[in-house]
Design a protein around this motif. Structure first.
Motif, short mmCIF file in Angstrom:
data_model
loop_
_atom_site.label_atom_id
_atom_site.label_comp_id
_atom_site.label_asym_id
_atom_site.label_seq_id
_atom_site.Cartn_x
_atom_site.Cartn_y
_atom_site.Cartn_z
N LYS A 141 30.22 40.42 38.41
CA LYS A 141 31.55 39.92 38.74
C LYS A 141 31.52 39.22 40.10
O LYS A 141 30.63 39.48 40.93
CB LYS A 141 32.57 41.06 38.77
N VAL A 192 36.98 36.36 36.84
CA VAL A 192 36.50 37.70 37.18
C VAL A 192 34.98 37.71 37.25
O VAL A 192 34.40 38.27 38.17
CB VAL A 192 37.01 38.73 36.15
N TYR A 193 34.35 37.08 36.27
CA TYR A 193 32.90 37.14 36.15
C TYR A 193 32.23 35.98 36.88
O TYR A 193 32.74 34.86 36.92
CB TYR A 193 32.48 37.13 34.67
#
Length: 253
Positions: A141, A192-193
Protein backbone atom coordinates in the motif's frame (compact mmCIF):
# COMPACT_ATOMS: atom_id res chain seq x y z
CA UNK A 1 -19.85 -24.49 -4.82
CA UNK A 2 -20.00 -28.13 -3.73
CA UNK A 3 -20.65 -29.10 -0.13
CA UNK A 4 -17.14 -30.55 0.31
CA UNK A 5 -15.50 -27.44 -1.17
CA UNK A 6 -17.51 -25.23 1.18
CA UNK A 7 -16.47 -27.29 4.22
CA UNK A 8 -12.82 -27.20 3.19
CA UNK A 9 -12.95 -23.45 2.64
CA UNK A 10 -14.49 -22.95 6.08
CA UNK A 11 -11.91 -25.20 7.77
CA UNK A 12 -9.03 -23.34 6.10
CA UNK A 13 -10.47 -19.95 7.04
CA UNK A 14 -11.12 -21.06 10.64
CA UNK A 15 -7.42 -21.84 10.96
CA UNK A 16 -6.49 -18.48 9.44
CA UNK A 17 -4.59 -19.90 6.48
CA UNK A 18 -3.19 -17.36 4.04
CA UNK A 19 -5.38 -16.60 0.99
CA UNK A 20 -2.74 -18.01 -1.35
CA UNK A 21 -2.58 -21.26 0.61
CA UNK A 22 -6.37 -21.54 0.59
CA UNK A 23 -6.51 -21.15 -3.18
CA UNK A 24 -3.69 -23.64 -3.62
CA UNK A 25 -5.17 -26.36 -1.37
CA UNK A 26 -8.62 -26.13 -2.95
CA UNK A 27 -7.10 -26.30 -6.44
CA UNK A 28 -5.04 -29.34 -5.41
CA UNK A 29 -8.14 -31.28 -4.35
CA UNK A 30 -9.96 -30.28 -7.55
CA UNK A 31 -7.08 -31.52 -9.72
CA UNK A 32 -6.89 -34.76 -7.71
CA UNK A 33 -10.58 -35.46 -8.35
CA UNK A 34 -10.29 -34.53 -12.03
CA UNK A 35 -7.37 -36.90 -12.49
CA UNK A 36 -9.56 -39.89 -11.52
CA UNK A 37 -12.88 -38.43 -12.74
CA UNK A 38 -14.44 -39.13 -9.37
CA UNK A 39 -15.46 -37.19 -6.28
CA UNK A 40 -12.52 -36.77 -3.89
CA UNK A 41 -14.35 -38.39 -0.99
CA UNK A 42 -14.62 -41.57 -3.10
CA UNK A 43 -10.84 -41.82 -3.43
CA UNK A 44 -8.50 -43.41 -0.95
CA UNK A 45 -4.90 -44.13 -0.06
CA UNK A 46 -4.09 -46.12 -3.18
CA UNK A 47 -5.37 -43.28 -5.37
CA UNK A 48 -3.15 -40.83 -3.51
CA UNK A 49 -0.12 -43.04 -4.08
CA UNK A 50 -0.92 -43.36 -7.80
CA UNK A 51 -1.47 -39.63 -8.08
CA UNK A 52 1.83 -38.82 -6.37
CA UNK A 53 3.66 -41.10 -8.81
CA UNK A 54 1.87 -39.47 -11.76
CA UNK A 55 2.88 -35.99 -10.60
CA UNK A 56 6.52 -37.02 -10.47
CA UNK A 57 6.74 -39.31 -13.51
CA UNK A 58 4.22 -37.97 -16.00
CA UNK A 59 3.87 -34.28 -15.15
CA UNK A 60 7.52 -33.98 -14.11
CA UNK A 61 6.67 -31.64 -11.23
CA UNK A 62 9.38 -30.52 -8.84
CA UNK A 63 9.54 -32.33 -5.47
CA UNK A 64 8.53 -29.11 -3.70
CA UNK A 65 5.41 -28.83 -5.85
CA UNK A 66 4.48 -32.46 -5.20
CA UNK A 67 4.92 -31.85 -1.47
CA UNK A 68 2.50 -28.93 -1.79
CA UNK A 69 -0.06 -31.24 -3.42
CA UNK A 70 0.35 -33.78 -0.62
CA UNK A 71 -0.07 -31.08 2.02
CA UNK A 72 -3.35 -30.01 0.44
CA UNK A 73 -4.63 -33.57 0.23
CA UNK A 74 -3.53 -34.28 3.78
CA UNK A 75 -5.54 -31.29 5.04
CA UNK A 76 -8.58 -32.44 3.05
CA UNK A 77 -8.51 -36.02 4.37
CA UNK A 78 -7.78 -35.14 7.99
CA UNK A 79 -9.74 -31.90 8.53
CA UNK A 80 -12.61 -32.27 6.05
CA UNK A 81 -13.21 -36.03 5.71
CA UNK A 82 -11.97 -36.79 9.26
CA UNK A 83 -10.00 -39.77 8.01
CA UNK A 84 -6.62 -41.04 9.03
CA UNK A 85 -3.47 -40.19 7.09
CA UNK A 86 -0.42 -42.41 6.88
CA UNK A 87 2.80 -40.46 6.41
CA UNK A 88 4.61 -43.77 5.91
CA UNK A 89 2.38 -44.64 2.95
CA UNK A 90 2.54 -41.17 1.37
CA UNK A 91 6.07 -39.88 2.06
CA UNK A 92 7.02 -36.40 0.95
CA UNK A 93 9.56 -36.57 -1.89
CA UNK A 94 13.14 -35.82 -1.02
CA UNK A 95 13.99 -32.20 -1.72
CA UNK A 96 16.87 -31.23 -3.98
CA UNK A 97 18.89 -28.40 -2.47
CA UNK A 98 20.00 -26.46 -5.54
CA UNK A 99 21.81 -23.15 -5.44
CA UNK A 100 19.60 -20.21 -6.41
CA UNK A 101 20.01 -18.35 -9.67
CA UNK A 102 21.80 -15.03 -9.10
CA UNK A 103 22.33 -12.28 -11.66
CA UNK A 104 25.14 -9.74 -11.66
CA UNK A 105 24.36 -6.13 -10.79
CA UNK A 106 24.73 -5.24 -14.46
CA UNK A 107 22.26 -7.94 -15.50
CA UNK A 108 19.72 -6.77 -12.92
CA UNK A 109 20.03 -3.18 -14.15
CA UNK A 110 19.60 -4.33 -17.75
CA UNK A 111 16.53 -6.39 -16.79
CA UNK A 112 14.87 -3.44 -15.04
CA UNK A 113 15.61 -1.06 -17.90
CA UNK A 114 14.14 -3.57 -20.35
CA UNK A 115 10.69 -3.30 -18.76
CA UNK A 116 8.06 -2.04 -21.17
CA UNK A 117 6.60 0.82 -19.07
CA UNK A 118 7.54 2.99 -16.04
CA UNK A 119 4.95 1.02 -14.07
CA UNK A 120 6.67 -2.27 -14.88
CA UNK A 121 10.10 -0.83 -14.12
CA UNK A 122 8.84 0.34 -10.73
CA UNK A 123 7.53 -3.14 -9.95
CA UNK A 124 10.83 -4.83 -10.87
CA UNK A 125 12.88 -2.26 -8.98
CA UNK A 126 10.72 -2.74 -5.88
CA UNK A 127 11.21 -6.52 -6.07
CA UNK A 128 14.97 -6.11 -6.24
CA UNK A 129 15.47 -3.20 -3.83
CA UNK A 130 13.30 -4.67 -1.04
CA UNK A 131 13.87 -8.40 -1.55
CA UNK A 132 10.10 -8.82 -1.30
CA UNK A 133 8.23 -11.86 -2.55
CA UNK A 134 5.96 -11.19 -5.52
CA UNK A 135 2.76 -11.56 -3.46
CA UNK A 136 4.16 -9.11 -0.90
CA UNK A 137 5.08 -6.52 -3.52
CA UNK A 138 1.73 -6.93 -5.29
CA UNK A 139 -0.21 -5.94 -2.16
CA UNK A 140 1.98 -3.07 -0.98
CA UNK A 141 0.00 0.00 0.00
CA UNK A 142 1.04 3.62 -0.44
CA UNK A 143 1.05 3.94 3.36
CA UNK A 144 3.62 1.11 3.59
CA UNK A 145 6.30 3.36 2.08
CA UNK A 146 7.79 5.16 5.09
CA UNK A 147 10.04 7.80 3.56
CA UNK A 148 10.85 9.34 6.95
CA UNK A 149 12.27 6.17 8.49
CA UNK A 150 13.50 4.87 5.11
CA UNK A 151 11.72 1.53 5.48
CA UNK A 152 9.03 -0.40 3.61
CA UNK A 153 6.46 -2.18 5.76
CA UNK A 154 5.72 -5.71 4.54
CA UNK A 155 2.32 -6.70 5.92
CA UNK A 156 1.28 -10.33 6.30
CA UNK A 157 4.24 -11.90 4.56
CA UNK A 158 5.05 -15.59 4.53
CA UNK A 159 3.67 -17.18 7.67
CA UNK A 160 1.48 -14.08 8.11
CA UNK A 161 4.44 -12.22 9.58
CA UNK A 162 5.04 -8.48 9.29
CA UNK A 163 8.52 -7.08 8.79
CA UNK A 164 10.28 -3.88 7.80
CA UNK A 165 12.80 -3.81 4.95
CA UNK A 166 15.13 -1.06 3.88
CA UNK A 167 13.99 1.71 1.54
CA UNK A 168 16.95 2.79 -0.56
CA UNK A 169 17.16 6.41 -1.81
CA UNK A 170 17.28 5.08 -5.39
CA UNK A 171 14.03 3.18 -4.97
CA UNK A 172 12.38 6.12 -3.21
CA UNK A 173 13.28 8.46 -6.09
CA UNK A 174 12.00 5.91 -8.63
CA UNK A 175 8.71 5.44 -6.76
CA UNK A 176 8.20 9.19 -6.51
CA UNK A 177 8.75 9.55 -10.26
CA UNK A 178 6.36 6.66 -10.93
CA UNK A 179 3.78 8.09 -8.54
CA UNK A 180 3.83 11.52 -10.20
CA UNK A 181 2.76 9.81 -13.44
CA UNK A 182 0.31 7.46 -11.73
CA UNK A 183 -1.39 9.83 -9.29
CA UNK A 184 -5.05 10.41 -10.19
CA UNK A 185 -6.69 13.87 -10.46
CA UNK A 186 -7.43 15.58 -7.16
CA UNK A 187 -11.14 15.00 -7.64
CA UNK A 188 -10.66 11.29 -7.34
CA UNK A 189 -10.07 9.30 -4.20
CA UNK A 190 -6.33 8.71 -3.61
CA UNK A 191 -5.27 5.12 -4.38
CA UNK A 192 -4.71 2.71 -1.54
CA UNK A 193 -2.33 0.32 -3.27
CA UNK A 194 1.09 1.22 -4.57
CA UNK A 195 0.47 -0.90 -7.66
CA UNK A 196 -3.31 -0.82 -8.21
CA UNK A 197 -4.89 -3.05 -10.80
CA UNK A 198 -6.23 -1.47 -13.97
CA UNK A 199 -9.25 -3.75 -13.69
CA UNK A 200 -11.54 -1.33 -11.90
CA UNK A 201 -14.91 -2.39 -13.30
CA UNK A 202 -16.09 -3.49 -9.87
CA UNK A 203 -15.65 -0.01 -8.44
CA UNK A 204 -13.42 -1.31 -5.65
CA UNK A 205 -9.69 -0.79 -5.94
CA UNK A 206 -7.72 -4.01 -6.17
CA UNK A 207 -3.96 -4.60 -6.16
CA UNK A 208 -2.29 -6.25 -9.11
CA UNK A 209 -2.05 -10.03 -8.85
CA UNK A 210 1.17 -11.91 -8.22
CA UNK A 211 0.60 -13.47 -11.65
CA UNK A 212 0.86 -9.99 -13.17
CA UNK A 213 4.25 -9.57 -11.52
CA UNK A 214 5.32 -12.92 -12.93
CA UNK A 215 4.31 -11.80 -16.42
CA UNK A 216 6.13 -8.46 -16.02
CA UNK A 217 9.32 -10.29 -15.06
CA UNK A 218 9.06 -12.76 -17.93
CA UNK A 219 8.38 -9.98 -20.45
CA UNK A 220 11.40 -7.98 -19.28
CA UNK A 221 13.54 -11.13 -19.39
CA UNK A 222 12.68 -11.69 -23.04
CA UNK A 223 13.27 -8.05 -23.96
CA UNK A 224 16.64 -8.15 -22.17
CA UNK A 225 17.67 -11.31 -24.05
CA UNK A 226 18.14 -13.24 -20.80
CA UNK A 227 15.77 -16.17 -21.44
CA UNK A 228 18.63 -18.63 -20.97
CA UNK A 229 18.95 -17.55 -17.32
CA UNK A 230 15.46 -18.83 -16.33
CA UNK A 231 14.65 -15.64 -14.42
CA UNK A 232 11.48 -15.27 -12.31
CA UNK A 233 10.42 -12.75 -9.61
CA UNK A 234 12.05 -14.76 -6.81
CA UNK A 235 15.38 -14.47 -8.66
CA UNK A 236 15.44 -10.78 -7.73
CA UNK A 237 14.96 -11.73 -4.07
CA UNK A 238 18.06 -13.93 -4.27
CA UNK A 239 19.96 -11.12 -6.02
CA UNK A 240 18.95 -8.67 -3.29
CA UNK A 241 20.40 -10.85 -0.53
CA UNK A 242 23.53 -11.89 -2.44
CA UNK A 243 24.42 -8.37 -3.54
CA UNK A 244 23.98 -7.11 0.03
CA UNK A 245 26.46 -9.73 1.27
CA UNK A 246 28.89 -8.89 -1.53
CA UNK A 247 28.64 -5.21 -0.56
CA UNK A 248 29.75 -6.03 2.98
CA UNK A 249 26.47 -6.38 4.88
CA UNK A 250 26.61 -8.87 7.75
CA UNK A 251 24.74 -12.16 7.39
CA UNK A 252 22.14 -11.33 10.06
CA UNK A 253 21.17 -8.13 8.24
Amino acid sequence: MTHLRQIMLEELERRNYAPGTIRCYIRVVEQFAQHFHRRPDQLGLEHIRQYQAALLRQKKLAPSTVSQHLAGLRFFYIQVLKRGWSAAETPYPRQVQALPQVLSREEVAHLIQSARTPFQRAVLMTLYATGGRRAEVATLKVSDIDSQRKVVHIRGGKGRKDRDVMLSPTLLDALRAYWRCKRPPRSKRPPVYLFPSSDGHRGIEQPISDKTIWNICRSATRRAGLEHRHIHPHTLRHCFATHLLEAGADLRT
